[in-house]
Design a protein around this motif. Sequence first.
Motif, mmCIF file in Angstrom:
data_model
loop_
_atom_site.group_PDB
_atom_site.id
_atom_site.type_symbol
_atom_site.label_atom_id
_atom_site.label_comp_id
_atom_site.label_asym_id
_atom_site.label_seq_id
_atom_site.Cartn_x
_atom_site.Cartn_y
_atom_site.Cartn_z
ATOM 1 N N SER A 34 0.833 -1.213 0.000
ATOM 2 C CA SER A 34 0.000 0.000 0.000
ATOM 3 C C SER A 34 0.861 1.254 0.000
ATOM 4 O O SER A 34 0.558 2.222 -0.698
ATOM 5 N N LEU A 35 1.932 1.258 0.770
ATOM 6 C CA LEU A 35 2.825 2.418 0.809
ATOM 7 C C LEU A 35 3.497 2.651 -0.541
ATOM 8 O O LEU A 35 3.650 3.799 -0.967
ATOM 9 N N VAL A 36 3.871 1.593 -1.218
ATOM 10 C CA VAL A 36 4.490 1.730 -2.543
ATOM 11 C C VAL A 36 3.480 2.302 -3.534
ATOM 12 O O VAL A 36 3.798 3.215 -4.303
ATOM 13 N N VAL A 37 2.256 1.799 -3.509
ATOM 14 C CA VAL A 37 1.219 2.297 -4.420
ATOM 15 C C VAL A 37 0.919 3.764 -4.136
ATOM 16 O O VAL A 37 0.794 4.574 -5.065
ATOM 17 N N LEU A 38 0.819 4.143 -2.868
ATOM 18 C CA LEU A 38 0.574 5.546 -2.516
ATOM 19 C C LEU A 38 1.723 6.445 -2.956
ATOM 20 O O LEU A 38 1.507 7.557 -3.436
ATOM 21 N N SER A 39 2.937 5.968 -2.812
ATOM 22 C CA SER A 39 4.100 6.745 -3.228
ATOM 23 C C SER A 39 4.101 6.958 -4.740
ATOM 24 O O SER A 39 4.393 8.065 -5.222
ATOM 25 N N LEU A 40 3.761 5.925 -5.489
ATOM 26 C CA LEU A 40 3.690 6.067 -6.944
ATOM 27 C C LEU A 40 2.580 7.034 -7.348
ATOM 28 O O LEU A 40 2.754 7.848 -8.254
#
Length: 116
Positions: free
Chosen positions: A28-34
Amino acid sequence: MSQRVWSLEHGSASVMAVSIVTFAVMLSLVVLSLGEQVVMRSRAQSAADMAALAGAGTLVGYALGDPCEVADEAAARFGAQRVECAVSGIEVTYTARVTRGVLSASAKAQATLRSP
């Protein structure tokens, strides 16, 4: 013998559950960062476009002042800073950077206006 195997595996489901939750949070953190990077890139492009148009407007008399300074003011409204500004004839090329925390995005735009 089956009692001993049962006691060795006791609690393994908790470890697996914690691993799955940790993986889900990291994903989830990776998706939010992208997603944040995409938004910042869009904001940087909008700032560069508006700044180049504002700077070009000074060249044909729509605004007063130095083209790059006027472009800087326009970019600041989008929360962007100048990376580069170049004036060539009636064309303004402007590169803007938007920074938020450790993330940053930049974009370049060119604008040419003709007098009415």
